[in-house]
Motif scaffolding. Sequence first.
Motif, PDB file in Angstrom:
ATOM      1  N   ARG A   1       0.831  -1.214   0.000  1.00 13.30           N
ATOM      2  CA  ARG A   1       0.000   0.000   0.000  1.00 13.30           C
ATOM      3  C   ARG A   1       0.861   1.258   0.000  1.00 13.30           C
ATOM      4  O   ARG A   1       0.528   2.244  -0.662  1.00 13.30           O
TER       5      ARG A   1
ATOM      6  N   GLU B   1       2.109   1.709  -3.566  1.00  9.79           N
ATOM      7  CA  GLU B   1       1.057   2.207  -4.452  1.00  9.79           C
ATOM      8  C   GLU B   1       0.776   3.688  -4.206  1.00  9.79           C
ATOM      9  O   GLU B   1       0.556   4.459  -5.150  1.00  9.79           O
ATOM     10  N   ARG B   2       0.810   4.081  -2.947  1.00  8.85           N
ATOM     11  CA  ARG B   2       0.591   5.499  -2.653  1.00  8.85           C
ATOM     12  C   ARG B   2       1.729   6.351  -3.194  1.00  8.85           C
ATOM     13  O   ARG B   2       1.503   7.442  -3.723  1.00  8.85           O
ATOM     14  N   GLU B   3       2.935   5.849  -3.078  1.00  9.80           N
ATOM     15  CA  GLU B   3       4.084   6.589  -3.616  1.00  9.80           C
ATOM     16  C   GLU B   3       4.003   6.690  -5.141  1.00  9.80           C
ATOM     17  O   GLU B   3       4.296   7.738  -5.721  1.00  9.80           O
ATOM     18  N   LYS B   4       3.601   5.598  -5.779  1.00 15.37           N
ATOM     19  CA  LYS B   4       3.452   5.637  -7.236  1.00 15.37           C
ATOM     20  C   LYS B   4       2.369   6.625  -7.649  1.00 15.37           C
ATOM     21  O   LYS B   4       2.526   7.368  -8.628  1.00 15.37           O
ATOM     22  N   GLN B   5       1.272   6.645  -6.925  1.00 11.71           N
ATOM     23  CA  GLN B   5       0.196   7.576  -7.239  1.00 11.71           C
ATOM     24  C   GLN B   5       0.650   9.015  -7.066  1.00 11.71           C
ATOM     25  O   GLN B   5       0.323   9.893  -7.892  1.00 11.71           O
ATOM     26  N   ALA B   6       1.405   9.264  -6.007  1.00  7.82           N
ATOM     27  CA  ALA B   6       1.927  10.626  -5.809  1.00  7.82           C
ATOM     28  C   ALA B   6       2.882  11.020  -6.930  1.00  7.82           C
ATOM     29  O   ALA B   6       2.859  12.162  -7.412  1.00  7.82           O
TER      30      ALA B   6
ATOM     31  N   LEU C   1       2.790   9.866 -10.012  1.00  3.83           N
ATOM     32  CA  LEU C   1       1.992  10.101 -11.214  1.00  3.83           C
ATOM     33  C   LEU C   1       1.305  11.466 -11.172  1.00  3.83           C
ATOM     34  O   LEU C   1       1.259  12.187 -12.183  1.00  3.83           O
ATOM     35  N   GLU C   2       0.768  11.823 -10.021  1.00  3.17           N
ATOM     36  CA  GLU C   2       0.128  13.128  -9.905  1.00  3.17           C
ATOM     37  C   GLU C   2       1.126  14.259 -10.100  1.00  3.17           C
ATOM     38  O   GLU C   2       0.826  15.266 -10.753  1.00  3.17           O
TER      39      GLU C   2
ATOM     40  N   GLN D   1       1.849  14.457 -13.814  1.00  6.16           N
ATOM     41  CA  GLN D   1       0.746  15.060 -14.540  1.00  6.16           C
ATOM     42  C   GLN D   1       0.690  16.570 -14.329  1.00  6.16           C
ATOM     43  O   GLN D   1       0.416  17.328 -15.262  1.00  6.16           O
TER      44      GLN D   1
END
Length: 560
Positions: A318, A321-326, A328-329, A332
Amino acid sequence: MSGQSLTDRITAAQHSVTGSAASRTVCKATTHEIMGPKKKHLDYLIHCTNEMNVNIPQLADSLFERTTNNSWVVVFKSLITTHHLMVYGNERFVQYLASRNTLFNLSNFLDKSALQGYDMSTFIRRYSRYLNEKAVSYRQVAFDFTKVKRGVEGVMRTMNIEKLLKTIPIIQNQMDALLDFNVNSSDLTNGIINAAFMLLFKDSIRLFAAYNEGIINLLEKYFDMKKVQCKEGLDIYKKFLPRMTRVSEFLKIAEQVGIDRGDIPDLSQAPSSLLDALEQHLASLEGKKVKDSTAASRASTLSSAVSSLANTGMSFTRVDEREKQAALEEEQSRLKALKEQRVKELSQRLSFTTTDMSPVCSSSASCSSAPAVDLFSTPSCSNGTGSVGLNGCWGFSAGPAVLHGQSSVGLHVDFESVFGTKTTNNFESGILKPTVAYSDPQLVSGGHPEKLVSDDLDSSLANLVGNLEIGNTSTKNDIHWTQPGEKKMTGGLNWQPKAAPSTTWNPVSMVTLNGMLFQPSSFPVTTPTGLVGYSLVSVKYREIFKMNFVLSSSFVYLVK
């Protein structure tokens, strides 16, 4: 000490002269400023590791060279830059570091220049030891533990028992080197050590996740292993428990310095009964007397331990995944900012282009664009008063003139037409066509001339003289022009030189100008260049006409 030193600027300038952009960026990332390496420099170095034309050994040598500096700031930032490239750069960089026999020899580093240097030198020695161990681990297993695939189908979960027993000790050595950094929240007093701690924090999460999955794989196969393998496995598990405690303390420090609680995984301890079950199984294999235990009890104990460790692994997942999402944001948002900047630049460029192409306007006058003067266009030798002059037709005058409403002095030539850069070709007819620049009203006055002959220069000049209707008594006679034959290449047995063409001028009647009588000369003139000379009765006006005509004819000959 703050800001870039003079040495930093000189070193960066030297690499700029030699053309090494990567080495120059290394110098800028490892300046004497007490702050972490700038993100733009780290991003550029990461980009360099992904380029095939970049010399990775040269890049690494530049970093090693910076670690020989006496300042703890430069050395610490060099280690941070190297660690950052090992984590986020191309794998070629780590492969090269693993292929070297020695990396960072900083076990005796000490900066005595300042009080802070003593404290930071300790962490530099520990940090360099971890980076060396990280490179050695890659050399031994040929992959990075922090980048391996995790989960049920991960590398550590699917590894056979023989290789697993050799791989887990390597992870333990790297984990020991990381935890030996041994930093407290009170030691994180500047941006440099904070940057190093963040990299170590991320490595500790990923490294312990791989370590945890290796232990799960070991426990699942423990009761099926041989006696020697069970002994090694039990020793590995006993070492795992204290390391798990140290990792928990390290993560607490991360929470104290302000790292989000959601970025810190939860570690679940395995039940203590598991260790007893493992020891009893090994004792039974050795033939010792042990407590009676059924297979069902051992299976339940093992299942609960594996479940606890699996929950820890899910917690690590988890966090990833949170680090990857950060990430990606963040990417972007950067792309959006770049897109907005690009649209703004294009709109500004379009507005500038529109402004440049529009005609010039003033507040008191309407927009207008004046045509350029064409040197070889058919002239109209007339001015506002109807006076015509020979030198005026050819664009020569001793005094000022007015062109398109602007005062101008001298000769105005359209060089685009002269050198043939325009689309229209004025040399198609084989002659030069004069351009009206201005006329000299002080010389002569008369009516509008007739249209010039556009086939040859001599006929045009003859018409100009005949059209000088001075005193309303002049008459215009026909001009006889003999067209020269086609030019051929000389040489051969039958070649004969040809006589140059001649032009015959018929006499014209006398004309009066300001009470003085004169007439043009009437004699045949044969010139190799086709230019015609004139003679006047009056000495005064003969000299004036001769001077103006020499100037105009010389210009035409040069242009031709």
